[in-house]
Design an enzyme around this catalytic site. Structure first.
Site: not given
Ligand code: NDP
Length: 289
Positions: A53, A97, A120
């Site tokens: 990322k 994450q 996200d």
């Protein structure tokens, strides 16, 4: 006849080039988009994802920060850091994450992300807003699938879409997004009786089970669009999807490969959401002047 391959790598490259221009415009105004990634513990796969990322950000003109915490970190300490990032003008997207270590309440940590920085789209606000088609950001993997369908001109309205898998990050949001676009949607799970009866009626079949090559040609309607979200590491190291690509490509109309299908689009959507967050922040600050 062999299916048309839906090239996620090529499409991702094209989309990133377009959005890089938007990132450069923002940077020219002193508002370079910024993404912060919070990672807790030392899960090897998570570390690879986070590195990828950060690399993708730098290639697209996005500033990125990685905030690492040890496996035994305290949840409140992580939440405090997220709150600092929520207030940082340098950062427009905050991503945690997953998975978090077992002693964490993931929902509580995700809930501490500011909704306007939830690129996200895991915050309950965005999860709930998906029901009404009004998310602040759409979740990256299903959004990437929708972009692929659009790019290849696959008609959705009035078609029968079957989604295999009901996870919170892929199956459920995927089904809602297809529904929003007017598809008639069936969701299948591990409890579904006679899976093939459902999959073989799909005009659009999206598979996200984590079960390598479980969808075979006999389970697919002739000419269907088959989207394989699965990424499975096989003995020997090769990657395989949830669809038996070699047999299904002979029957489908369109098919995504693994690797090189949905995967590259997922991370691309994260970049797009981050740039969009920065554009919105710039618009808010201009409006406030
Ligand atoms: P989960 O394990 O969270 O969910 C899997 C789903 O598949 C469950 O709903 C499960 O049903 C269902 N399922 C499992 N076996 C069967 C079966 N035999 N028949 C029908 N349904 C079945 O996985 P994720 O959704 O997180 O991920 C799915 C796959 O997608 C994985 O390979 C993952 O690596 C990949 N992935 C790829 C991404 C990308 O960017 N390309 C992003 C995210 C994930 P039940 O609920 O009944 O158990």
């Amino acid at each position: 006849m062999s299916a048309t391959m839906m090239d996620g790598t090529g499409l991702a490259r094209k989309v990133r080039a377009e959005w890089k221009g938007r990132a450069q415009l923002l940077a020219g105004n002193g508002n370079q988009p910024g993404l912060a990634v919070v990672i807790v513990g030392d899960d090897a796969a998570s570390r690879v994802y986070v590195r990828n990322k950060a690399r993708a950000c730098s290639e697209t003109g996005i500033y990125s920060e990685i905030h690492e915490f040890p496996e035994n970190a305290n949840q409140d300490e992580v939440i405090r850091r997220i709150q600092e990032l929520n207030g940082s003008p340098r950062i427009h997207g905050v991503l945690v994450q997953l998975p978090l270590p077992r002693h964490f309440e993931s929902a509580k940590v995700i809930a501490s992300i500011a909704v306007e920085k939830d690129v996200d789209s895991f915050h309950l606000h965005n999860v709930g807003a998906l029901l009404t088609g009004s998310t602040v950001f759409a979740p990256c993997t299903p959004l990437g699938v929708m972009k692929m369908l659009e790019a290849y001109g696959v008609e959705i309205e009035g078609r029968h879409a079957v989604v295999v898998g009901r996870s919170n990050i892929v199956g459920k949001p995927m089904a809602l997004m297809l529904l929003q676009k007017g598809a008639t949607v069936t969701i299948c799970t591990s409890k579904t009786r006679d899976l093939a009866e459902h999959t073989s009626r799909a005009d659009i079949l999206v598979v996200a089970t984590g079960k390598p090559r479980m969808i075979t040609a006999g389970m697919v309607k002739s000419g269907a669009t088959v989207i394989d979200v699965g990424i499975n590491r096989m003995p020997g190291g090769k990657l395989a999807g949830d669809v038996d690509f070699d047999s299904v490509r002979e029957k489908a109309g369109y098919i995504t490969p693994v690797p090189g299908g949905v995967g590259p689009m997922t991370i691309t959507m994260l970049l797009c959401n981050t740039i969009e967050a920065a554009e919105r922040a710039q618009a808010r600050s201009l409006a406030a002047k």
